[in-house]
Design a protein around this motif. Structure first.
Motif, PDB file in Angstrom:
ATOM      1  N   MET A   1       0.826  -1.200   0.000  1.00  0.00           N
ATOM      2  CA  MET A   1       0.000   0.000   0.000  1.00  0.00           C
ATOM      3  C   MET A   1       0.868   1.261   0.000  1.00  0.00           C
ATOM      4  O   MET A   1       0.524   2.240  -0.638  1.00  0.00           O
ATOM      5  CB  MET A   1      -0.924  -0.035   1.220  1.00  0.00           C
ATOM      6  N   ASN A   2       1.995   1.213   0.740  1.00  0.00           N
ATOM      7  CA  ASN A   2       2.872   2.376   0.767  1.00  0.00           C
ATOM      8  C   ASN A   2       3.463   2.674  -0.602  1.00  0.00           C
ATOM      9  O   ASN A   2       3.665   3.834  -0.949  1.00  0.00           O
ATOM     10  CB  ASN A   2       4.002   2.173   1.776  1.00  0.00           C
ATOM     11  N   ILE A   3       3.730   1.617  -1.373  1.00  0.00           N
ATOM     12  CA  ILE A   3       4.288   1.826  -2.712  1.00  0.00           C
ATOM     13  C   ILE A   3       3.276   2.547  -3.590  1.00  0.00           C
ATOM     14  O   ILE A   3       3.644   3.447  -4.353  1.00  0.00           O
ATOM     15  CB  ILE A   3       4.711   0.476  -3.325  1.00  0.00           C
ATOM     16  N   LEU A   4       2.025   2.178  -3.485  1.00  0.00           N
ATOM     17  CA  LEU A   4       0.985   2.842  -4.261  1.00  0.00           C
ATOM     18  C   LEU A   4       0.892   4.321  -3.892  1.00  0.00           C
ATOM     19  O   LEU A   4       0.805   5.190  -4.766  1.00  0.00           O
ATOM     20  CB  LEU A   4      -0.361   2.157  -4.032  1.00  0.00           C
ATOM     21  N   ILE A   5       0.948   4.615  -2.621  1.00  0.00           N
ATOM     22  CA  ILE A   5       0.895   6.006  -2.168  1.00  0.00           C
ATOM     23  C   ILE A   5       2.114   6.776  -2.648  1.00  0.00           C
ATOM     24  O   ILE A   5       2.003   7.917  -3.121  1.00  0.00           O
ATOM     25  CB  ILE A   5       0.760   6.067  -0.631  1.00  0.00           C
ATOM     26  N   LEU A   6       3.289   6.140  -2.578  1.00  0.00           N
ATOM     27  CA  LEU A   6       4.508   6.800  -3.046  1.00  0.00           C
ATOM     28  C   LEU A   6       4.470   7.078  -4.546  1.00  0.00           C
ATOM     29  O   LEU A   6       5.048   8.046  -5.018  1.00  0.00           O
ATOM     30  CB  LEU A   6       5.736   5.955  -2.705  1.00  0.00           C
ATOM     31  N   LEU A   7       3.785   6.244  -5.289  1.00  0.00           N
ATOM     32  CA  LEU A   7       3.646   6.485  -6.730  1.00  0.00           C
ATOM     33  C   LEU A   7       2.595   7.548  -7.043  1.00  0.00           C
ATOM     34  O   LEU A   7       2.707   8.259  -8.044  1.00  0.00           O
ATOM     35  CB  LEU A   7       3.288   5.180  -7.448  1.00  0.00           C
ATOM     36  N   LEU A   8       1.585   7.648  -6.206  1.00  0.00           N
ATOM     37  CA  LEU A   8       0.504   8.606  -6.458  1.00  0.00           C
ATOM     38  C   LEU A   8       0.849  10.032  -6.037  1.00  0.00           C
ATOM     39  O   LEU A   8       0.296  10.978  -6.594  1.00  0.00           O
ATOM     40  CB  LEU A   8      -0.771   8.160  -5.756  1.00  0.00           C
ATOM     41  N   ILE A   9       1.736  10.192  -5.078  1.00  0.00           N
ATOM     42  CA  ILE A   9       2.073  11.527  -4.569  1.00  0.00           C
ATOM     43  C   ILE A   9       2.552  12.466  -5.686  1.00  0.00           C
ATOM     44  O   ILE A   9       2.069  13.593  -5.783  1.00  0.00           O
ATOM     45  CB  ILE A   9       3.071  11.443  -3.401  1.00  0.00           C
ATOM     46  N   PRO A  10       3.477  12.045  -6.547  1.00  0.00           N
ATOM     47  CA  PRO A  10       3.911  12.968  -7.613  1.00  0.00           C
ATOM     48  C   PRO A  10       2.793  13.334  -8.597  1.00  0.00           C
ATOM     49  O   PRO A  10       2.730  14.467  -9.076  1.00  0.00           O
ATOM     50  CB  PRO A  10       5.024  12.204  -8.331  1.00  0.00           C
TER      51      PRO A  10
END
Length: 42
Positions: free
Chosen positions: A1-10
């Motif tokens: 889930m953290n990877i998805l959030i890290l990809l969505l932030i930019p």
């Protein structure tokens, strides 16, 4: 889930930079960076 959030932030940041005025760009960029660091640290 953290990877998805890290990809969505930019992407969310880019959309916000396109929508909002230029006087908030630096603030938005700094907030985005801080959020990315916080998410990756957790």
């Amino acid at each position: 889930m953290n990877i998805l959030i890290l990809l969505l932030i930019p992407f969310v940041t880019a959309a916000a930079l396109l929508i909002l005025s230029r006087k908030y760009t630096q603030t938005i960029a700094v907030v985005s960076s801080v959020v990315s660091v916080a998410v990756s640290a957790s």
